[in-house]
Design a protein around this motif. Structure first.
Motif, PDB file in Angstrom:
ATOM      1  N   SER A  93      25.427  87.541 -39.704  1.00  0.00           N
ATOM      2  CA  SER A  93      24.650  88.763 -39.949  1.00  0.00           C
ATOM      3  C   SER A  93      23.211  88.605 -39.468  1.00  0.00           C
ATOM      4  N   LEU A  94      22.620  87.437 -39.726  1.00  0.00           N
ATOM      5  CA  LEU A  94      21.262  87.163 -39.278  1.00  0.00           C
ATOM      6  C   LEU A  94      21.168  87.206 -37.756  1.00  0.00           C
ATOM      7  N   VAL A  95      22.097  86.542 -37.089  1.00  0.00           N
ATOM      8  CA  VAL A  95      22.087  86.515 -35.623  1.00  0.00           C
ATOM      9  C   VAL A  95      22.279  87.917 -35.065  1.00  0.00           C
ATOM     10  N   GLU A  96      23.154  88.689 -35.682  1.00  0.00           N
ATOM     11  CA  GLU A  96      23.396  90.063 -35.232  1.00  0.00           C
ATOM     12  C   GLU A  96      22.146  90.922 -35.380  1.00  0.00           C
ATOM     13  N   GLU A  97      21.397  90.739 -36.468  1.00  0.00           N
ATOM     14  CA  GLU A  97      20.155  91.489 -36.648  1.00  0.00           C
ATOM     15  C   GLU A  97      19.116  91.118 -35.599  1.00  0.00           C
ATOM     16  N   LEU A  98      19.085  89.842 -35.218  1.00  0.00           N
ATOM     17  CA  LEU A  98      18.129  89.390 -34.210  1.00  0.00           C
ATOM     18  C   LEU A  98      18.514  89.856 -32.818  1.00  0.00           C
ATOM     19  N   ASP A  99      19.783  89.737 -32.478  1.00  0.00           N
ATOM     20  CA  ASP A  99      20.278  90.115 -31.157  1.00  0.00           C
ATOM     21  C   ASP A  99      21.772  90.363 -31.278  1.00  0.00           C
ATOM     22  N   ASN A 100      22.171  91.635 -31.289  1.00  0.00           N
ATOM     23  CA  ASN A 100      23.570  91.960 -31.557  1.00  0.00           C
ATOM     24  C   ASN A 100      24.532  91.553 -30.442  1.00  0.00           C
ATOM     25  N   ASP A 102      24.529  88.328 -29.363  1.00  0.00           N
ATOM     26  CA  ASP A 102      24.560  86.873 -29.463  1.00  0.00           C
ATOM     27  C   ASP A 102      25.577  86.438 -30.510  1.00  0.00           C
TER      28      ASP A 102
END
Length: 135
Positions: A93-100, A102
């Motif tokens: 979820s964190l990675v998706e918020e930063l760059d969906n 990735d």
């Protein structure tokens, strides 16, 4: 992680599990989080007899040994798998918020007692638990 055959992946994990300090390995389904294979950790199902009831020895998961060490703080493969599944979901979820566009490739979690290496693959999640190296 590059695509490997099942045999290559199992051989790789077998070699990893034999390295000094490695306590456990877990292979989980990427789709459901179910445990596919584990080594070094006691599964709570190993405390049940053929009809599914707990063993009559009175031994509990907290009394049991993991790789010959008592009181390691990690009690069952199911507990670890559930925690890894939640941790990987939160990291995703964190990675998706930063760059969906990735993906999570590797998670490394170090505590005072253990270090967990979590490698999500397209079909599986590989977890390696070993002693924390001295500082």
């Amino acid at each position: 992680m590059s695509q490997r055959s099942t045999e290559e992946t199992l051989a790789f994990l077998t070699r990893l599990s034999q390295k000094p300090g490695v306590q456990s390995t877990i292979i989980m389904s990427r789709e459901t989080g179910a445990i596919v294979r584990t080594s070094g950790l006691i599964s709570s199902s190993s405390f049940a007899n053929a009809n599914g009831t707990p063993s009559s020895s009175g031994e509990t998961l907290t009394d049991s040994y993991t790789n010959g060490r008592k009181g390691s703080g990690i009690h069952s493969a199911e507990d670890v798998a559930a925690a890894v599944w939640k941790f990987l979901g939160a990291a995703g979820s964190l990675v998706e918020e930063l760059d969906n566009e990735d993906d999570v490739r590797l998670l490394q979690l170090r505590t005072k007692k253990n270090e967990l290496m979590i490698v999500p693959d397209s079909n599986f999640i590989f977890v390696l638990i070993h002693d924390t190296p001295p500082a």
